[in-house]
Design an enzyme around this catalytic site. Sequence first.
Site, PDB file in Angstrom:
ATOM      1  N   ASP A 122     -58.321 -41.487  10.532  1.00  0.00           N
ATOM      2  CA  ASP A 122     -58.431 -42.923  10.340  1.00  0.00           C
ATOM      3  C   ASP A 122     -58.012 -43.794  11.518  1.00  0.00           C
ATOM      4  O   ASP A 122     -58.784 -44.610  12.013  1.00  0.00           O
ATOM      5  CB  ASP A 122     -57.600 -43.338   9.117  1.00  0.00           C
ATOM      6  CG  ASP A 122     -58.127 -42.728   7.833  1.00  0.00           C
ATOM      7  OD1 ASP A 122     -58.709 -41.634   7.911  1.00  0.00           O
ATOM      8  OD2 ASP A 122     -57.941 -43.328   6.767  1.00  0.00           O
ATOM      9  N   CYS A 195     -62.204 -36.150   5.161  1.00  0.00           N
ATOM     10  CA  CYS A 195     -62.524 -36.173   3.722  1.00  0.00           C
ATOM     11  C   CYS A 195     -63.983 -36.560   3.497  1.00  0.00           C
ATOM     12  O   CYS A 195     -64.549 -37.379   4.207  1.00  0.00           O
ATOM     13  CB  CYS A 195     -61.588 -37.124   3.002  1.00  0.00           C
ATOM     14  SG  CYS A 195     -59.853 -36.721   3.258  1.00  0.00           S
ATOM     15  N   SER A 469     -57.267 -47.642   1.247  1.00  0.00           N
ATOM     16  CA  SER A 469     -57.961 -46.474   1.781  1.00  0.00           C
ATOM     17  C   SER A 469     -59.456 -46.737   1.777  1.00  0.00           C
ATOM     18  O   SER A 469     -59.971 -47.519   0.974  1.00  0.00           O
ATOM     19  CB  SER A 469     -57.656 -45.261   0.907  1.00  0.00           C
ATOM     20  OG  SER A 469     -58.598 -44.244   1.104  1.00  0.00           O
TER      21      SER A 469
END
Length: 554
Positions: A122, A195, A469
């Site tokens: 991220d 992910c 998120s």
Amino acid sequence: MTKRSDAITKGFERTPHRALLKGTGVPQKEMDKPFIGIATSFTDLIPGHTGMRDLERFIEKGVHTGGGYAFFFGIPGVCDGIAMGHKGMHYSLPTRELIADMVESVAEAHRLDGLVLLTNCDKITPGMLMAAARLDIPCIVVTAGPMLTGNGREGRRFSFVSDTFEAMAKYKAGVIDEKELMVCEDMACPTAGSCQGLFTANTMAILTETLGMSLVRCGTALAVSSLKRRIAFASGERIVQLVRDGITPRQIMTKAAFENAIRVDVALGGSSNTVLHLLSIAREAGVELPLSEFDRLSRTTPQLASMNPGGKHFMEDLDGAGGVPGVLYQLRDLINDNPTLTGPTIKEIVASIASVDEEVIRPLSNPYRQEGGIAILSGNLAPEGAVVKQSGVSEAMMVFEGTARCFDSEEGAMAALMGGKVQPGDVVVIRYEGPKGGPGMREMLAPTATLMGLGLGDSVALITDGRFSGGTRGPCIGHISPEAAEGGPIALVRDGDRIRLDIPQRRLELLVDDAELARRQAEWSAPEPKIKTGWLARYAKVVTSAHTGAVCKA
């Protein structure tokens, strides 16, 4: 060719420098080659980075094949999923600044001629891009790629967010039992890679390719694929040519490139965190990019994909459907032409596309929604703006009015949610979690996933001066600016106040009259900092508001 590295390799006065380079094993005959730094964020703490040792080998092979000499140096990484829900998440966003500073420091101190930036998750990818824009020396980015979904019975596909955070709330609500919870835990992360859905890591990888800073298909090629290895090798070769040609990031990351990135982001329904990151990268690149641009482009860019977590498709589906070039092809009437590090321009890449799987990436004539995935809200509760991932909000919650339930921390909100104290019709207000107040603007997947897991996604809204998120879905509004720690209106909300959300009209309003708000403002005083020592205490003193990208003041 005059090179930056000549400052440490040329002339009798650089005898000590060459001696140290030879001490690392550099042969004399290699001294004249371009010195290429490979900034690697390998760590075995993060699934998205555990496969990087393999990619490092292929990048290094490519550099030497291209005629350069490669040097590795390490960059730290934080896994947001592991850091979430405790003190660790305070550090996540601030590491973006540290990463940019570290890449700058090593590249400048050692006079490297070019950089390959090996990244994935991220904050690491935007930190690398910030450094590339700031240094403006030849750079190319290799994102390590997404993981595969887990395969279950009857075609079920497991993924990180829905099968851990949301499954946790379903277990609490009695929807699934402990055995099913353990199956989710075991199947949610089956391979190396970022992910599986369109969370922040994968959105940033896609936008890096769209910006022209990584090779074609890099943004979606799977971490476990041979294609990713070939991309790594080709990136190593390409950086040497970029050095020879003098092509630098600011020639690539233009205003047109950022507009393209925003269009691709909203067309796919990407993470709301990309707003923070694109703002910060643009600032380093010297490109003026106001927050309002996201809303302008989202209003005129239909949503063409249904991507997890809010939709049905995963990164492996998007890659198979055509990846970033496929998205650009479907957006061809809206995008700008612009150069890329690959060689061909954006329009030339689009012209090379033969077919796109329109089940995964729809054409403009048949979108999922007429508007893009991100909306920028304003109003008396967010005078300088707020961000919502509208692609993850149901039609029932696009307009909502509810009763404020205020919490001065994520932990307080989670305790209320898990304790059954949040009811339909509430608006959960989580404040003092902004860049300064957090400090670090914690990502709050746990409360948003808990809302969905408890079945409250169509009856409760959540607003915060923190952030979410990329896996967040539902009526969750973040980045509220000014933040509470700066005395923003979110600090003045009280339990029982009415709050109105109107996403189509881009409004977020606290339904309290101006006189009462003025009285509350006069009574407000800044709270004591939550963290008073160490790096985060320093960070809190220099970080700016979310609407500017939460960057550190010089």
